[in-house]
Design a protein around this motif. Structure first.
Motif, PDB file in Angstrom:
ATOM      1  N   PHE B 175       3.908  -0.812   2.500  1.00  0.00           N
ATOM      2  CA  PHE B 175       4.772  -1.008   3.669  1.00  0.00           C
ATOM      3  C   PHE B 175       4.502   0.055   4.731  1.00  0.00           C
ATOM      4  O   PHE B 175       4.499  -0.231   5.930  1.00  0.00           O
ATOM      5  CB  PHE B 175       6.236  -0.957   3.224  1.00  0.00           C
ATOM      6  N   ILE B 177       1.915   1.313   5.624  1.00  0.00           N
ATOM      7  CA  ILE B 177       0.694   1.041   6.378  1.00  0.00           C
ATOM      8  C   ILE B 177       0.791  -0.304   7.097  1.00  0.00           C
ATOM      9  O   ILE B 177       0.494  -0.416   8.280  1.00  0.00           O
ATOM     10  CB  ILE B 177      -0.512   1.080   5.421  1.00  0.00           C
ATOM     11  N   GLU B 178       1.254  -1.320   6.371  1.00  0.00           N
ATOM     12  CA  GLU B 178       1.317  -2.666   6.961  1.00  0.00           C
ATOM     13  C   GLU B 178       2.392  -2.767   8.042  1.00  0.00           C
ATOM     14  O   GLU B 178       2.250  -3.517   8.992  1.00  0.00           O
ATOM     15  CB  GLU B 178       1.590  -3.699   5.866  1.00  0.00           C
ATOM     16  N   GLU B 179       3.471  -2.062   7.846  1.00  0.00           N
ATOM     17  CA  GLU B 179       4.561  -2.065   8.827  1.00  0.00           C
ATOM     18  C   GLU B 179       4.674  -0.664   9.406  1.00  0.00           C
ATOM     19  O   GLU B 179       5.767  -0.064   9.437  1.00  0.00           O
ATOM     20  CB  GLU B 179       5.871  -2.498   8.171  1.00  0.00           C
ATOM     21  N   GLU B 180       3.559  -0.151   9.866  1.00  0.00           N
ATOM     22  CA  GLU B 180       3.457   1.247  10.259  1.00  0.00           C
ATOM     23  C   GLU B 180       4.545   1.639  11.251  1.00  0.00           C
ATOM     24  O   GLU B 180       5.214   2.665  11.104  1.00  0.00           O
ATOM     25  CB  GLU B 180       2.067   1.505  10.848  1.00  0.00           C
TER      26      GLU B 180
END
Lengths: 470, 242
Positions: B175, B177-180
């Motif tokens: 999360f 990284i993906e939803e930085e």
């Protein structure tokens, strides 16, 4: 179709990339501050209200069990409900999907020669896209919940289950009302704005030929419908218009009137921290000369009922508590989910409706679990998010670099030798690679955060050196 | 009592001092602790990414590593929760997060440690809501908090209450990284809370959350430090103080 509706239709067919939408929301720091603070305050009110009920956690367990029981015999309760409602003088319709639901409503309206419809809040009709469907066929549909009316005038979907226009600022509402209702250009006093809307809606209520409402609870043994609102708009609509069409998902049933005591005590407290909503209305039989139509909608619910991993989502009573508590929702806004409902509950409902479009939603969570702890009917929301991730990956909706990366990681950690080597390499790289390589554009972590300072020795190496002889 | 020390992969590689402190603390409290050298990763990153099949070998490997121990104790609520939920055949009561083990099994009532500091406690979600190391603020139950209880045994610790005692920091594994953007915002909001209370050291049961917060602290040059709770409870935090 107007531009907004066309855009909305195009938007509905595209994949929702939650992270991108969320990043756009969060880029406006002021808006994010405010959105987070408003919703956190509601969560605080919910905590306080729940704390004043002795045995709150037992009440949640009881509500969960009643819903699970009802779902386990939904076929029987639906048949009983239809029989009782019909005996009360209501006309019961069955809709297999959104399209059937919309056609049924259209046919009822056409049969009565209706042109003007007032509508109170209903997540189901939002799910079915009823408004654009009816508008395209020449009906005038007016949402009468204040927040719903605001988003309707803005030509956008609601961003929150209970507070549909929570993303809109007072100043934006003032500008909108100035344009649509003719309020003075600089008037942003909420009372004045609400009064202007009340004035405008009153005329529309009086002119309506039919009222569409949602349903909060439907009682199987009596055929009665229970609606809760804070504005009384459902009551005004249903009592004034000659026909009342109540649209409900088949999961809204509860077995008996006495079960209402459990759910009504939980619903408003969970939603807004109120002990009860301002209006709690019990619709049983149509007044003489009037019609009451009840549309029972499946639209994927019986399919979900057959999925043990996901059926508990059908217990939802649409209180919105999981949205208010969700640290991601509060900082990304309802529209970032591209689904109604949004938030954690939306993220476990939407993938079941359209995985291709909503595959990113189960990943729009840190899995903090607060949603499951506030849920008044104890839906295991965070666990379902985890399970939806597995389905998304199985069905090919996880991008290949991540899928292969995870496979490689799985292969590495299967072997202590490979694991230690990978660890040494990673640490060496973090220590010695030039900064611009470590913080290249590929590194999303490093955009706003430093990478950890890594040690010379791993714990394993320390242990071998210091304790190996022991 | 034979205790297997479970040192999660990122602690092993990046934060060995947390594992050292855990080992020393357990030994000082009279446990017979061994560290099975072959251990790697619990498999949580793969499973949370939706790729549970890629984690299965890791699950089997962990189970094999810790065969024969009475307890398996690790300085990470998140990894321990994953083991409890996913490692096949693992009886629930064998895998413990450190603080949970100290309170529930060893029933520790005093600690010989000192740490003079204003400490903000970060309640990591998986320990909080998964292992129930404390009462989550949304639950209507009598309050309790294992980690705070233990910290209060350490001389000089001034535990500082926060405006939001248990909001997620936004780490969440992939999360982060993906939803930085949201992850960073969540972390920044947590730090702002600690700064408002003039916290000097943020501590907690999970180095992963602290790694995320530390990344923000260092990038922004904030007057804060992070320290795994094992280091404070073991008294080894004091040596690193200042």
């Amino acid at each position: 179709m107007n531009d907004g509706a066309r855009l909305a239709a195009a938007d509905r067919s595209a994949r929702v990339r939650h992270a991108d939408r969320a990043a756009r929301f969060v880029a406006d720091a002021g808006q994010t501050d405010w959105h987070d603070a408003v919703l956190w305050r509601i969560r605080g009110k919910r905590d306080a209200a729940a704390g004043r009920v002795e045995g709150w956690e037992r009440l949640r367990a009881l509500a969960s069990e009643i819903k699970e029981h009802t779902l386990s015999r939904l076929d029987e309760y639906l048949a009983a409900f239809e029989e009782a409602a019909t005996a009360n003088g209501a006309q019961v319709h069955w809709a297999a999907d959104a399209d059937a639901h919309n056609r049924i409503v259209r046919d009822v309206l056409r049969a009565r020669g209706v042109r003007r419809v007032v509508k109170s809040k209903s997540m189901l009709t939002e799910e079915c896209g009823l408004n654009p469907y009816l508008e395209a066929r020449g009906f005038e549909v007016v949402d009468t919940d204040l927040g719903e009316r605001i988003v309707q005038l803005r030509e956008e979907p609601p961003s929150h289950l209970v507070a549909p226009a929570i993303h809109v600022r007072k100043e934006e509402i003032a500008a909108l009302f100035h344009e649509k209702l003719g309020t003075p250009a600089d008037a942003d006093d909420p009372r004045l704005l609400a009064a202007a809307m009340r004035e405008d809606l009153r005329a529309r209520f009086l002119a309506a030929d039919a009222a569409i409402t949602g349903v909060n609870f439907a009682v199987a043994s009596t055929g009665a419908l229970v609606l809760v609102t804070n504005e009384g708009n459902a009551d005004l609509g249903a009592h004034l218009a000659p026909a009342h069409i109540a649209c409900m998902g088949i999961e809204k049933l509860i077995p008996k009137p006495e079960h209402l005591g459990v759910f009504l005590r939980l619903l408003a407290r969970s939603a807004t921290g109120q002990p009860l909503s301002v209006y709690t209305s019990y619709f049983c039989r149509p007044p003489p000369g009037r019609e009451l139509h009840i549309v029972l909608v499946d639209n994927g619910r019986s399919r979900r009922l057959a999925q043990p991993d996901f059926r508990a989502a059908l217990k939802c009573i649409r209180c919105g508590a999981c949205l208010n508590t969700c640290p991601v929702y509060r900082r990304s806004g309802g529209h970032s989910y591209g689904a109604t409902p949004s938030g954690p509950i939306g993220a476990i409902l939407a993938p079941g409706m359209d995985m291709k479009r909503y595959a990113s939603l189960p990943f729009a969570s840190s899995l903090c679990g607060s949603c499951s702890d506030v849920c008044p009917v104890k839906i295991d929301i965070h666990a379902q998010l985890h399970r939806w991730r597995q389905v998304a990956a199985r069905e090919g909706y996880v991008a290949w670099p991540k899928r292969w990366g995870m496979r490689v990681a799985g292969w590495i950690v299967r072997s202590p030798r490979r694991y230690r080597l990978a660890g040494r390499l990673a640490r060496a790289w973090l220590r010695h690679a030039p900064r611009r390589l470590r913080y290249g554009s590929w590194n999303a972590w490093g955009r706003a955060r430093e990478l950890p300072r890594v040690p010379d020795r791993s714990f394993g190496e320390w242990y071998a050196a210091e304790r190996g002889k022991k | 009592m034979k205790v297997g020390l479970f040192a999660p992969c990122y602690i092993d590689q990046f934060y060995p001092q947390a594992a050292v402190a855990t080992l020393e603390l357990l030994e000082r409290l009279g446990c017979d602790v061994a560290y099975p050298r072959g251990q790697t990763c619990c498999g949580q990153p793969m499973a949370n990414a939706g790729c549970a099949p890629a984690a299965e070998a890791a699950h089997r490997h962990v189970a094999a590593c810790f065969e024969g121990f009475d307890y398996v104790v690790g300085p990470s609520g998140s990894c321990v929760l994953h083991l409890r939920e996913h490692v096949e055949g693992a009886p629930d009561a064998r895998y413990y997060e450190l603080c949970q083990f100290l309170v529930e099994v060893l029933q520790v009532e005093r600690l010989d440690a000192a740490f003079a500091c204003r400490v903000g406690l970060h309640a990591s979600c998986h320990g909080l809501r998964g292992l129930r190391l404390a009462r989550a603020s949304e639950r209507q139950e009598p309050p309790f908090d294992y980690v705070a209880y233990l910290l209060d045994m350490v001389d000089g610790v001034e535990r500082v209450p926060l405006d939001r005692p248990d909001e997620c920091c936004g780490f969440g594994g992939m999360f982060a990284i993906e939803e930085e953007a949201v992850s960073v915002r969540m972390g920044a909001d947590r730090l702002a809370d600690h700064l408002r209370q003039r916290v000097e050291v943020i501590t907690g049961t999970d180095m992963s959350c602290l790694m995320h917060l530390e990344g923000l602290i260092r990038r922004r040059n904030l007057p804060l430090r992070v320290l795994h709770v094992a280091e404070i409870l073991n008294g080894s935090g004091e040596a690193r103080n200042g």
